[in-house]
Motif scaffolding. Structure first.
Motif, short mmCIF file in Angstrom:
data_model
loop_
_atom_site.label_atom_id
_atom_site.label_comp_id
_atom_site.label_asym_id
_atom_site.label_seq_id
_atom_site.Cartn_x
_atom_site.Cartn_y
_atom_site.Cartn_z
N UNK A 20 0.83 -1.21 0.00
CA UNK A 20 0.00 0.00 0.00
C UNK A 20 0.86 1.27 0.00
N UNK A 21 1.90 1.28 0.82
CA UNK A 21 2.77 2.46 0.87
C UNK A 21 3.54 2.61 -0.44
N UNK A 25 3.41 5.96 -2.96
CA UNK A 25 4.56 6.83 -3.25
C UNK A 25 5.19 6.56 -4.62
N UNK A 26 4.60 5.66 -5.38
CA UNK A 26 5.08 5.44 -6.74
C UNK A 26 6.35 4.64 -6.86
N UNK A 27 6.50 3.64 -6.00
CA UNK A 27 7.65 2.74 -6.10
C UNK A 27 7.14 1.31 -6.02
N UNK A 28 8.00 0.35 -6.15
CA UNK A 28 7.57 -1.05 -6.08
C UNK A 28 7.69 -1.57 -4.64
N UNK A 29 6.92 -2.59 -4.32
CA UNK A 29 7.01 -3.20 -2.99
C UNK A 29 8.39 -3.81 -2.76
N UNK A 32 10.73 -0.95 -1.80
CA UNK A 32 10.46 -0.50 -0.43
C UNK A 32 11.00 -1.51 0.57
N UNK A 33 10.79 -2.78 0.30
CA UNK A 33 11.31 -3.84 1.18
C UNK A 33 12.83 -3.77 1.27
N UNK A 34 13.49 -3.51 0.15
CA UNK A 34 14.95 -3.41 0.15
C UNK A 34 15.40 -2.22 1.00
N UNK A 35 14.68 -1.10 0.93
CA UNK A 35 15.00 0.05 1.78
C UNK A 35 14.83 -0.31 3.25
N UNK A 36 13.71 -0.97 3.57
CA UNK A 36 13.40 -1.30 4.96
C UNK A 36 14.36 -2.33 5.55
N UNK A 37 14.95 -3.16 4.72
CA UNK A 37 15.88 -4.18 5.21
C UNK A 37 17.34 -3.80 5.02
N UNK A 49 9.91 11.40 0.59
CA UNK A 49 8.68 11.07 -0.15
C UNK A 49 7.96 9.87 0.48
N UNK A 50 8.71 8.86 0.88
CA UNK A 50 8.11 7.67 1.50
C UNK A 50 7.50 8.04 2.85
N UNK A 51 8.22 8.83 3.63
CA UNK A 51 7.69 9.26 4.93
C UNK A 51 6.43 10.08 4.76
N UNK A 52 6.42 11.01 3.78
CA UNK A 52 5.20 11.80 3.52
C UNK A 52 4.04 10.90 3.14
#
Length: 173
Positions: A20-21, A25-29, A32-37, A49-52
């Protein structure tokens, strides 16, 4: 706080899934997972942008640095040079402390909105916790409010007292 932890915390606080996030924000899951890990590092603009997208702002606040003192039996006591502040939600949440902090009552949940339970948590974190625990569970203003009621070993109280006294003086000024 590391970028990956910040992104995870914001997404979870917003009650959003990665999909959903990412969509918002116009990116792939997977990205986003790679950023979070921590497998990829977002640029500052991307992180903002992700935080917003999760309903948060990227802001600047002073870092909380720690000084380590030797406690009883050589056990380290981590004391911040200034008291940290938590969001209202975090400061008054229900928490389960990690085993290294609450080893005598494993699995117990504490309501930080309850003054007595908050005092118990603060006593355990100041006595047994490290910098991450202090930053996760201790709100400086609430610590100052509870300080005279806390039951702490003399050595712990002695190394924390100057920081608490400094916060009280700053409040009075």
């Amino acid at each position: 706080m590391d970028a990956e932890l910040l992104l995870v915390k914001a997404r979870r606080a917003a009650g959003m899934s990665q999909a959903a996030l990412a969509r918002r924000v116009g990116t792939s899951r997977p990205t986003l997972s790679a950023y979070e890990h921590g497998r990829k590092s977002p640029t500052l603009a991307t992180a903002a942008r992700i935080l917003r997208g999760a309903g948060f702002e990227l802001s600047l606040e002073p870092a909380v640095e720690f000084v380590e003192y030797e406690g009883e039996r050589g056990r380290p006591i981590a004391v911040p040079v200034r008291l940290p502040r938590l969001t209202v939600d975090d400061a008054l949440s229900v928490v389960e402390l990690p085993l290294h902090v609450n080893w005598s009552d494993r699995g117990r949940r504490f309501d930080l909105g309850d003054r007595r339970e908050r005092a118990r948590v603060y006593e355990m974190v100041l006595r047994e916790g490290g910098p991450t625990d202090v930053l996760t569970y201790i709100d400086g203003a609430l610590l100052v409010d509870l300080w005279d009621e806390l039951v702490l070993p003399a050595g712990v109280k002695a190394v924390w007292e100057p920081v608490v006294a400094g916060a009280r003086q700053a409040r009075a000024a």
